[in-house]
Design an enzyme around this catalytic site. Structure first.
Site, PDB file in Angstrom:
ATOM      1  N   TYR A  94      -6.795   5.445  -1.556  1.00 18.96           N
ATOM      2  CA  TYR A  94      -8.291   4.283  -0.995  1.00 18.96           C
ATOM      3  C   TYR A  94      -8.296   4.054   0.104  1.00 18.96           C
ATOM      4  O   TYR A  94      -8.961   4.083   0.580  1.00 18.96           O
ATOM      5  CB  TYR A  94      -8.600   3.588  -2.071  1.00 18.96           C
ATOM      6  CG  TYR A  94      -7.412   1.920  -2.164  1.00 18.96           C
ATOM      7  CD1 TYR A  94      -8.642   1.360  -1.209  1.00 18.96           C
ATOM      8  CD2 TYR A  94      -7.381   1.876  -2.161  1.00 18.96           C
ATOM      9  CE1 TYR A  94      -8.213   0.338  -0.529  1.00 18.96           C
ATOM     10  CE2 TYR A  94      -6.272   0.103  -1.984  1.00 18.96           C
ATOM     11  CZ  TYR A  94      -7.555   0.113  -0.902  1.00 18.96           C
ATOM     12  OH  TYR A  94      -6.614  -1.593  -0.648  1.00 18.96           O
ATOM     13  N   ASP A 106     -18.694   3.207  14.801  1.00 19.80           N
ATOM     14  CA  ASP A 106     -18.905   5.043  15.297  1.00 19.80           C
ATOM     15  C   ASP A 106     -17.480   5.320  14.864  1.00 19.80           C
ATOM     16  O   ASP A 106     -16.576   5.056  14.960  1.00 19.80           O
ATOM     17  CB  ASP A 106     -19.636   5.508  16.403  1.00 19.80           C
ATOM     18  CG  ASP A 106     -19.817   6.745  17.236  1.00 19.80           C
ATOM     19  OD1 ASP A 106     -19.864   7.231  16.322  1.00 19.80           O
ATOM     20  OD2 ASP A 106     -19.406   7.156  18.404  1.00 19.80           O
ATOM     21  N   HIS A 138     -13.617  -0.411   0.263  1.00 20.61           N
ATOM     22  CA  HIS A 138     -12.625  -1.935   0.634  1.00 20.61           C
ATOM     23  C   HIS A 138     -13.352  -3.018  -0.148  1.00 20.61           C
ATOM     24  O   HIS A 138     -15.204  -2.407  -0.252  1.00 20.61           O
ATOM     25  CB  HIS A 138     -12.191  -1.966   2.785  1.00 20.61           C
ATOM     26  CG  HIS A 138     -11.893  -3.134   2.604  1.00 20.61           C
ATOM     27  ND1 HIS A 138     -11.345  -3.753   1.726  1.00 20.61           N
ATOM     28  CD2 HIS A 138     -12.182  -4.433   3.456  1.00 20.61           C
ATOM     29  CE1 HIS A 138     -10.512  -4.831   2.328  1.00 20.61           C
ATOM     30  NE2 HIS A 138     -11.213  -4.886   3.440  1.00 20.61           N
ATOM     31  N   LYS A 181     -18.611  21.984  -0.406  1.00 21.07           N
ATOM     32  CA  LYS A 181     -19.039  21.684  -1.723  1.00 21.07           C
ATOM     33  C   LYS A 181     -17.774  21.768  -2.515  1.00 21.07           C
ATOM     34  O   LYS A 181     -17.256  22.038  -2.706  1.00 21.07           O
ATOM     35  CB  LYS A 181     -19.851  22.919  -1.342  1.00 21.07           C
ATOM     36  CG  LYS A 181     -21.155  23.276  -0.646  1.00 21.07           C
ATOM     37  CD  LYS A 181     -21.947  22.035  -0.714  1.00 21.07           C
ATOM     38  CE  LYS A 181     -23.175  22.301   0.266  1.00 21.07           C
ATOM     39  NZ  LYS A 181     -24.399  21.084  -0.064  1.00 21.07           N
ATOM     40  N   TRP A 204       1.141  -0.751   0.142  1.00 21.18           N
ATOM     41  CA  TRP A 204      -0.138   0.291   0.286  1.00 21.18           C
ATOM     42  C   TRP A 204       1.624   1.069   0.394  1.00 21.18           C
ATOM     43  O   TRP A 204       0.621   2.039   0.380  1.00 21.18           O
ATOM     44  CB  TRP A 204      -1.210  -0.388   1.218  1.00 21.18           C
ATOM     45  CG  TRP A 204      -1.784  -1.418   1.025  1.00 21.18           C
ATOM     46  CD1 TRP A 204      -3.438  -0.504   0.807  1.00 21.18           C
ATOM     47  CD2 TRP A 204      -2.025  -2.109   1.572  1.00 21.18           C
ATOM     48  NE1 TRP A 204      -4.429  -1.580   0.661  1.00 21.18           N
ATOM     49  CE2 TRP A 204      -3.500  -2.842   0.765  1.00 21.18           C
ATOM     50  CE3 TRP A 204      -1.286  -3.419   1.745  1.00 21.18           C
ATOM     51  CZ2 TRP A 204      -3.884  -4.551   1.055  1.00 21.18           C
ATOM     52  CZ3 TRP A 204      -1.853  -4.590   1.827  1.00 21.18           C
ATOM     53  CH2 TRP A 204      -3.088  -5.210   1.618  1.00 21.18           C
ATOM     54  N   ASP A 231     -13.984 -11.866   3.797  1.00 20.81           N
ATOM     55  CA  ASP A 231     -12.084 -10.586   3.323  1.00 20.81           C
ATOM     56  C   ASP A 231     -10.464 -11.648   2.949  1.00 20.81           C
ATOM     57  O   ASP A 231     -10.336 -11.888   4.125  1.00 20.81           O
ATOM     58  CB  ASP A 231     -12.247  -9.618   4.096  1.00 20.81           C
ATOM     59  CG  ASP A 231     -11.620  -8.875   3.452  1.00 20.81           C
ATOM     60  OD1 ASP A 231     -11.137  -8.534   2.335  1.00 20.81           O
ATOM     61  OD2 ASP A 231     -11.862  -7.642   3.959  1.00 20.81           O
ATOM     62  N   CYS A 258      -7.145  -4.594  -2.463  1.00 26.14           N
ATOM     63  CA  CYS A 258      -8.424  -5.028  -1.825  1.00 26.14           C
ATOM     64  C   CYS A 258      -8.586  -5.128  -3.177  1.00 26.14           C
ATOM     65  O   CYS A 258      -9.691  -6.513  -2.862  1.00 26.14           O
ATOM     66  CB  CYS A 258      -8.637  -4.474  -0.822  1.00 26.14           C
ATOM     67  SG  CYS A 258      -9.488  -2.782  -1.027  1.00 26.14           S
TER      68      CYS A 258
END
Length: 649
Positions: free
Chosen positions: A507, A391, A326, A469, A233, A349, A269
């Site tokens: 990503y 959360d 992912h 925005k 990565w 996964d 991934c």
């Protein structure tokens, strides 16, 4: 006493059997059949004739290096009057004579893999047995022909990348029926550590798609074994190729198989998920690639992502992260090991993130269990639940070492996507993983999951509202503005500090270089007022900072001088690469050479030099094709490729 048949030779009828078993795309030069479904072998007798009730033929099937009746990897059976699809059985289906049509059937829960079948004392032949999603007795049975075409037989597909505001479809060649791929997939099973420790037990376990999926989840990565792919990565891909360069699974699996099971470098991934999907489909398990946008990576199983930022609003590296997206896979099967209600799609996964039972693998876990908050169900439910429901709590790390909580509206688990059945459109399957936000069902799922942060979370009535925005003029190669919009919902005048910055980002959330920054110390807002603050992103600055993901992270940090409240808004934007258009020249015909025209417009204000087109496709013979082309800035370029591209069946 029954007379044993004296067999001179046999015909496996590979073309007929493979076609009936929907394995003919693998070729018809060897016998490949699916469990729970009869296949026919023609026998030519040396002497004598077959007589019902008076002739016998003891058949013995074996799989694995140490076949045994105990493990279910060996079975012996004589001729019977009729085929019994619940066990290994054989019956003669033709009339009496010296030519015998022998029908053989495996049980729908037989271990998959390579088999030998011995015909009495006359000889033996080999065949391959696969899962059978067309057989009602098989654990992978799927009662929908269009879905089976998509999730088992289809060799090309779409994987969604980009971001949740702009999901971008990426074509992928799964190629599960290409030459050598099935053999590579069977070799993956034979190289897994469980097989190497106890091959008899492992081969027996291959009757169970739950077991096979878990093995594949571990073996597609190479962290604990001689798996297929090495993940990386960072931008340094020395000794391999960028994950962005792969267009399909075929070359990856062939390279691994040809190079003594050395890991292929490199994957991320979507590559891990795509290879797992190819292997699953090759073995007969219905499978699809799924993309979860804003996917949480919870490292301590508390269902909370704790993020830290500095006083400029930039993240400080921590193990808990939120990936821009992912990818994982879903496989279709029953779950007799669980209470009722959890059959169907199972998430697993193969990307190595956290260990499960001491190994880098994840799943399979019923998607329904994630939706219902059933975190005690096997396998790895808390980790997958957090990916879509965690959360997020944000803290500012100050220069004096103190931390302060930051208000930030951060989403997790958005636009969970897969390719639609029968077309290239995106299917949103978020509802399979989550109840509608704020619903009674969602709250009940959080109670089951003991997700206290979500249950206790109160929506604060923010006096100051901060959003980011963008405009439609946001294109790669152009200069464009993005905006931090601050709204004062209080009855008082407000004076604030606004820090607005941008950085390139991969990503999986790793930050790159600065793309633009401003720090306004005195932002004044009247009661009910709104302030729109632009940040100019110039190609001269962001162009060299972009990673291969083409993502820029925008972060706005607002500090209220009166209350000292801190508000953070974050948004990732993706800059699309230009479309490559392909136009077929002439009428495509089977087993004929084909010519095509490739068209690309360079959107950048600078020339692109020594560019290379790569082409890949299923059921085609493509001569290795490298077209090295230079593109002038903002110009169209047409390339005609008259190459040996032959359309197969």
């Amino acid at each position: 006493m029954a007379q044993a048949l004296d067999i001179a030779r046999w015909d496996l009828q590979c073309e007929l059997n493979n076609t009936h078993h929907r394995t003919d795309l693998n070729g018809v030069d060897r016998l490949i059949v699916r469990r729970g479904q009869p296949f026919t072998v023609n026998l030519q007798l040396h002497s004598g004739v077959y007589q019902p009730g008076a002739s016998s033929l003891v058949c013995t099937v074996e799989t694995g290096p140490h076949p045994s009746d105990q493990y279910g990897t060996r079975a012996s059976f004589d001729l019977s009057a009729n085929i019994d699809t619940s066990c290994w059985s054989a019956a003669v289906t033709g009339p009496p004579g010296n030519m015998v049509a022998l029908s053989i059937c495996s049980p729908p829960d037989a271990p998959i893999g390579r088999y030998t079948l011995t015909l009495g004392h006359s000889g033996r032949f080999e065949f391959i047995l696969l899962f059978n999603p067309w057989c009602p007795g098989d654990a992978v049975y799927m009662d929908n022909e269009e879905s089976l075409k998509e999730y088992v037989l289809c060799q090309d597909g779409i994987i969604f990348r980009g971001n949740y505001k702009l999901p971008l479809p990426t074509p992928w060649n799964f190629g599960q029926f290409e030459t050598g791929i099935l053999d590579a997939c069977l070799r993956i099973l034979d190289m897994n550590p469980k097989y190497l420790r106890n091959p008899g037990k492992d081969c027996s376990g291959r009757r169970n798609p739950i077991y096979v999926c878990r093995v594949l989840s571990a073996m597609v990565n190479c962290n604990d074994d001689q798996g297929v792919l090495l993940g990386k990565w960072t931008d340094d891909y020395e000794g391999g190729v960028s994950p962005m360069s792969w267009k399909g699974s075929v070359e990856i699996l062939q390279n691994w198989d040809r190079n003594a099971c050395q890991p292929v470098r490199y994957g991320q991934c979507w590559v891990f998920a795509a290879v797992a999907c190819s292997v699953s489909r090759a073995l007969g398990i219905p499978c699809r690639v799924v993309t979860n946008y804003l996917s949480a990576h919870d490292t301590n199983a508390n269902l909370v992502i704790e993020r830290y930022i500095n006083e400029d609003g930039q993240p400080i590296r921590s193990r808990d992260m939120i990936w821009n997206y992912h990818c994982w896979v879903e496989s279709w099967m029953t779950r007799p090991d669980l209470k009722s209600g959890f059959d169907g799609w199972q998430a697993s996964d193969p990307t190595p993130q956290e260990k499960s039972e001491g190994v880098y693998c994840c799943g399979p876990i019923p998607v329904k269990a994630i939706k219902e908050g059933e975190l005690m169900i096997k396998y790895d439910a808390p980790f997958v639940f957090a990916e879509v429901n965690a959360d997020v709590v944000t803290f500012m790390q100050k220069k004096d070492g103190n931390t302060e909580k930051v208000t930030a509206a951060t989403l997790v688990g958005q636009k969970i996507s897969t390719k639609n059945v029968g077309n290239d459109k995106r299917e949103d399957i978020t509802h399979l993983y989550k109840y509608p936000e704020g619903s009674a069902e969602e709250r009940e799922a959080f109670k089951k999951a003991n997700h206290q942060n979500k249950l206790l979370q109160q929506q604060e009535n923010q006096g100051l509202h901060l959003t980011i925005k963008v405009t439609s003029e946001m294109r790669k190669g152009c200069d464009f503005d993005v905006y931090a919009v601050v709204t004062n919902n209080t009855p008082s005048e407000k004076k604030c500090r606004l820090v607005f910055g941008s950085t390139s980002v991969s990503y999986n959330g790793v930050l790159g270089e600065n793309c633009g920054f401003k720090d306004l110390l005195n932002v004044e807002l009247q009661p009910g007022g709104e302030r729109r603050v632009p940040l100019r992103l110039n190609y001269s600055k962001y162009g060299g900072a972009l990673t291969e993901d083409n993502l820029i992270r925008l972060a706005a940090l607002l500090i209220d001088y009166t209350t000292r409240d801190i508000t953070l808004a974050v948004r990732n934007i993706v800059l699309e690469n230009p479309e490559i258009k392909v136009r077929i020249l002439g009428e495509p015909k089977e087993n004929r050479k084909l010519a095509a025209e490739l068209t690309l417009q360079n959107p950048l204000p600078e020339p692109l030099e020594s560019c290379c087109f790569s082409i890949e496709g299923s059921d085609c013979l493509i001569t290795p094709l490298k077209l090295v082309v230079d593109f002038n800035s903002n110009k169209l370029c047409h390339v005609k490729g008259y190459r040996n591209v032959i359309i197969g069946k």
